[in-house]
Scaffold this motif. Structure first.
Motif, PDB file in Angstrom:
ATOM      1  N   ASN A   1       0.805  -1.219   0.000  1.00  0.00           N
ATOM      2  CA  ASN A   1       0.000   0.000   0.000  1.00  0.00           C
ATOM      3  C   ASN A   1       0.835   1.265   0.000  1.00  0.00           C
ATOM      4  OD1 ASN A   1      -2.410  -1.365  -0.063  1.00  0.00           O
ATOM      5  ND2 ASN A   1      -2.702  -1.358   2.150  1.00  0.00           N
ATOM      6  N   GLY A   2       2.142   1.134  -0.039  1.00  0.00           N
ATOM      7  CA  GLY A   2       3.025   2.292  -0.083  1.00  0.00           C
ATOM      8  C   GLY A   2       4.199   2.022  -0.991  1.00  0.00           C
ATOM      9  N   ALA A   3       4.830   3.098  -1.465  1.00  0.00           N
ATOM     10  CA  ALA A   3       5.984   2.945  -2.336  1.00  0.00           C
ATOM     11  C   ALA A   3       7.173   2.439  -1.550  1.00  0.00           C
ATOM     12  CB  ALA A   3       6.326   4.292  -2.971  1.00  0.00           C
ATOM     13  N   GLY A   4       8.052   1.716  -2.229  1.00  0.00           N
ATOM     14  CA  GLY A   4       9.247   1.221  -1.569  1.00  0.00           C
ATOM     15  C   GLY A   4       9.776  -0.004  -2.272  1.00  0.00           C
ATOM     16  N   THR A   5      10.660  -0.718  -1.583  1.00  0.00           N
ATOM     17  CA  THR A   5      11.273  -1.917  -2.146  1.00  0.00           C
ATOM     18  C   THR A   5      10.892  -3.127  -1.313  1.00  0.00           C
ATOM     19  OG1 THR A   5      13.160  -0.689  -3.028  1.00  0.00           O
ATOM     20  CG2 THR A   5      13.462  -3.048  -2.699  1.00  0.00           C
ATOM     21  N   LEU A   6      10.394  -4.156  -1.975  1.00  0.00           N
ATOM     22  CA  LEU A   6      10.091  -5.427  -1.327  1.00  0.00           C
ATOM     23  C   LEU A   6      11.177  -6.421  -1.714  1.00  0.00           C
ATOM     24  CD1 LEU A   6       8.169  -7.391   0.201  1.00  0.00           C
ATOM     25  CD2 LEU A   6       7.111  -7.875  -2.015  1.00  0.00           C
ATOM     26  N   THR A   7      11.864  -6.960  -0.712  1.00  0.00           N
ATOM     27  CA  THR A   7      12.878  -7.979  -0.936  1.00  0.00           C
ATOM     28  C   THR A   7      12.363  -9.289  -0.367  1.00  0.00           C
ATOM     29  OG1 THR A   7      14.650  -6.337  -0.778  1.00  0.00           O
ATOM     30  CG2 THR A   7      15.276  -8.646  -0.509  1.00  0.00           C
ATOM     31  N   VAL A   8      12.338 -10.324  -1.207  1.00  0.00           N
ATOM     32  CA  VAL A   8      11.674 -11.549  -0.785  1.00  0.00           C
ATOM     33  C   VAL A   8      12.336 -12.757  -1.428  1.00  0.00           C
ATOM     34  CG1 VAL A   8       9.956 -11.269  -2.618  1.00  0.00           C
ATOM     35  CG2 VAL A   8       9.428 -12.734  -0.676  1.00  0.00           C
ATOM     36  N   THR A   9      12.411 -13.845  -0.669  1.00  0.00           N
ATOM     37  CA  THR A   9      12.817 -15.147  -1.187  1.00  0.00           C
ATOM     38  C   THR A   9      11.649 -16.092  -0.966  1.00  0.00           C
ATOM     39  OG1 THR A   9      15.122 -14.714  -0.589  1.00  0.00           O
ATOM     40  CG2 THR A   9      14.538 -16.995  -1.047  1.00  0.00           C
TER      41      THR A   9
END
Length: 336
Positions: free
Chosen positions: A229-237
């Motif tokens: 719901n907000g701008a940014g960076t999602l880092t996921v494995t």
């Protein structure tokens, strides 16, 4: 005191280095009480035991109630680490901070277990800040609740897959463990960084409700869907295929390692992806897509936009309503 008028090594002493206060619970001079509520509208504290067999103490008390006797009751566990177990179907309970027909005013009780809930119990944020844990241990239980203090633990042992839980984490160092239903957990980026969340085995959704960078570490598991719901960076494995929904009216960056990530973009907003995951991207209209990912990229083009990719990329352009600009070193296949 050995009677010599001196305080020395010959005397029994308790030295409190760096401490200014001490309570009976600290000394553990006694044992806690076993308290059972016998009727609704009970009042229990250190001096009162209305509709109960015992008063509470400054030690570790064990309090038992049913879904009927907990109603309209006021319980103060006093000091110590106290536990309350409520048997029977307490699903109608909607507050733990007020003595009502569907609630109880509970203070000074650290651990609360509901053992017979059948359905979704919605207590919202009506939880005293001194509560440390809430557990729903029945197989068909769901919980709607919001943390009210740092370090709180919510556990729902749902095994039936019905009655999903809806949890909001508003404080840091929360622990949430859910079961087999399709649950959702809402949390901001700062509190996510200190949380431990296991969504269980259902089809579960993590809602990150503010802007900022978020990393789904090994402490955040069991989610099949993530909503940003907000701008940014999602880092996921991701341990399995993951679906990410971009609701933010701003650039979203996803860094994925491992399984396929499906991205539903916000209309006309840019998406940036990287890492080794394969990506499937759609829904962002005229928003540009930039990929430095080493995995494959598949997109469904709708509006005029620029697609930049460094890897093998397939574009479905059947519904394309404007110019599609292709850039980067990727091998592009355009269908439609």
């Amino acid at each position: 005191d050995n009677g010599d008028g001196q305080l020395d090594a010959s005397d029994f002493r308790i030295i409190l280095t760096g401490n200014k206060t001490i309570t009976a619970a600290d000394l553990s001079l006694g044992t806690g009480a076993s308290v059972t509520l016998s009727a609704a509208a009970a009042t229990v504290n250190a001096t009162t035991k209305t509709n109960a067999n015992n008063s509470t103490t400054n030690e570790n008390d064990t309090i038992s109630a049913t879904n009927l006797t907990i109603a309209n009751s006021t319980i103060n566990g006093e000091l110590g680490t106290d536990s309350l177990t409520v048997s029977g179907n307490a699903q109608p309970i909607n507050t733990l901070t007020a003595a009502t027909a569907t609630g109880a005013a509970i203070t000074g009780v650290e651990n609360i277990t509901f053992s017979g809930v059948d359905g979704v119990m919605n207590i919202g944020a009506n939880i005293a800040t001194d509560v440390k844990s809430i557990t729903l241990s029945s197989s068909n239980a769901g919980l709607t609740a919001t943390t009210t203090a740092a370090g709180q633990t919510f556990t729902v042992s749902n095994t039936s897959g019905a009655n999903a839980s809806t949890i909001t984490v508003n404080q840091n160092t929360a622990t949430v463990t859910l079961g087999a239903a399709g649950d959702s957990v809402t949390v901001g980026t700062a509190n996510l960084a200190t949380a431990k969340i296991n969504a269980g085995t259902g089809t579960d959704t993590l809602i990150i409700n503010d802007a900022g960078n978020a990393t789904l570490t090994s402490d955040i598991v069991g989610f099949e869907n993530v909503t940003l719901n907000g701008a940014g960076t999602l880092t996921v494995t991701p341990a399995a295929a993951l679906a990410v929904t971009q609701n933010a009216a701003a650039v979203t960056t996803i860094v994925g390692t491992g399984n396929t990530i499906t991205v539903t973009g916000a209309n006309n907003q840019n998406v940036v992806v990287s890492g080794s995951s394969n990506y499937v991207i759609a829904g962002n209209g005229t928003g540009n897509i930039t990929s430095t990912a080493t995995g494959t990229v598949a997109t469904t083009a709708v509006g005029a936009h620029t697609l930049t990719s460094a890897s093998a990329t397939t574009v479905t352009a059947t519904g394309l309503g404007g110019a599609l600009n292709l850039a980067g070193a990727g091998a592009f296949t355009v269908n439609g």
